[in-house]
Design an enzyme around this catalytic site. Structure first.
Site, mmCIF file in Angstrom:
data_model
loop_
_atom_site.group_PDB
_atom_site.id
_atom_site.type_symbol
_atom_site.label_atom_id
_atom_site.label_comp_id
_atom_site.label_asym_id
_atom_site.label_seq_id
_atom_site.Cartn_x
_atom_site.Cartn_y
_atom_site.Cartn_z
ATOM 1 C CE1 TYR A 62 -12.022 -24.168 -38.401
ATOM 2 C CE2 TYR A 62 -12.206 -25.200 -36.239
ATOM 3 C CZ TYR A 62 -12.463 -24.134 -37.084
ATOM 4 O OH TYR A 62 -13.150 -23.046 -36.619
ATOM 5 N N GLY A 76 -22.539 -16.857 -42.585
ATOM 6 C CA GLY A 76 -22.123 -17.135 -41.213
ATOM 7 C C GLY A 76 -21.567 -15.955 -40.440
ATOM 8 C CB ILE A 77 -18.796 -15.831 -37.966
ATOM 9 C CG1 ILE A 77 -19.358 -16.879 -37.000
ATOM 10 C CG2 ILE A 77 -18.019 -14.764 -37.192
ATOM 11 C CD1 ILE A 77 -18.292 -17.724 -36.320
ATOM 12 N N GLY A 78 -18.777 -14.288 -40.714
ATOM 13 C CA GLY A 78 -18.219 -13.204 -41.521
ATOM 14 C C GLY A 78 -19.272 -12.230 -42.003
ATOM 15 C CB THR A 107 -11.211 -12.798 -45.712
ATOM 16 O OG1 THR A 107 -10.927 -13.367 -44.426
ATOM 17 C CG2 THR A 107 -10.157 -11.746 -46.046
ATOM 18 N N GLY A 108 -14.045 -14.029 -46.267
ATOM 19 C CA GLY A 108 -15.036 -15.076 -45.976
ATOM 20 C C GLY A 108 -16.301 -14.519 -45.377
ATOM 21 C CB SER A 138 -11.819 -22.151 -33.568
ATOM 22 O OG SER A 138 -12.527 -23.214 -32.959
#
Length: 242
Positions: free
Chosen positions: A154, A18-20, A13-14, A141
């Protein structure tokens, strides 16, 4: 590198940036059948164009902060058969003064960062248990244990990710299913890198000096004294998927 991930069905997902996206790229290279996801059709299409040169990849446009988006993505991936590896990466991170945080912004953060992970895992885990095989990897994170005052929603959500993952690991004890969370520190995403480039041009300063300054200001206790690279996180995800 052959990690025996050929034809494994992987939902990330996502994963349009970026990281995904970096995680998706590495799985596609390993021969897995990858499903990427994003909220914007144009970004999903662009990512598909970029990744299909490496192997098999499918794109699903769905807003996972809604129950309709969860149903949409589950129905589409199930049409290809059970998912072997689920990587919950979708998240939003916005900076707020604590006293300016309103119920809507807090709700929005938890809907995407926590509730989507919960409901997606709830929908996919039964087929993993039936097959007695599965890998669940949740991207948390360091903020889960090192909350940032301007990123409290967050940080709270990422602590929830860690506890949820621990609970799922206990739930599937005895099955050939693993559940792990990864807690990256400050990561040099494409967006952050572009920010440093723009700042260096505007301020007529060296890129490396700006990057170092930002790291020291926001993460002075960093052990490695540098930003994490996205491919380093992707490598850890691959290892946990074995």
């Amino acid at each position: 590198m052959n990690l025996d991930l050929q034809n494994k069905k992987v939902l990330i997902t996502g994963s349009t940036a970026g990281i995904g996206k970096e995680i998706a790229r590495e799985f596609v290279k390993e021969g897995a059948q990858v499903f990427i996801n994003g909220r914007q059709e144009n970004r999903v299409r662009k990512t598909l164009e970029e990744l299909t040169k490496y192997g098999k990849v499918n794109g699903i446009v769905a807003d996972l902060s809604t129950s309709e988006g969860i149903k949409e993505i589950v129905n589409k991936v199930n049409s290809f058969g059970p998912i072997d590896i689920l990587i919950n990466n979708s998240a939003i991170c916005t900076s707020h003064n604590f006293f300016d945080i309103n119920p809507n912004s807090l709700k929005e953060t938890f809907e995407l960062n926590v509730f989507s992970m919960f409901y997606l895992t709830q929908a996919i885990l039964p087929s993993m248990m039936e097959a007695n095989y599965g890998r669940i990897i949740n991207i948390s994170s360091e903020a889960a244990f090192k909350p940032y005052p301007k990123l409290l929603p967050y940080s709270m959500s990422k602590a929830a990710v860690v506890n949820f993952t621990k609970g799922i690991a206990e739930l599937v004890s005895g099955y050939n299913i693993t559940a792990n969370s990864i807690l990256p520190g400050p990561t040099l995403t494409t967006e952050l890198d572009n920010y440093f480039v723009r700042k260096s041009v505007v301020e007529s300063r060296k890129y490396e000096d700006i990057k170092s300054e930002v790291l020291k200001k926001n993460n002075p206790t960093s052990v490695i004294q540098r930003f994490v690279e996205m491919d380093e996180i992707a490598g850890i995800v691959l290892y946990l998927a074995l």
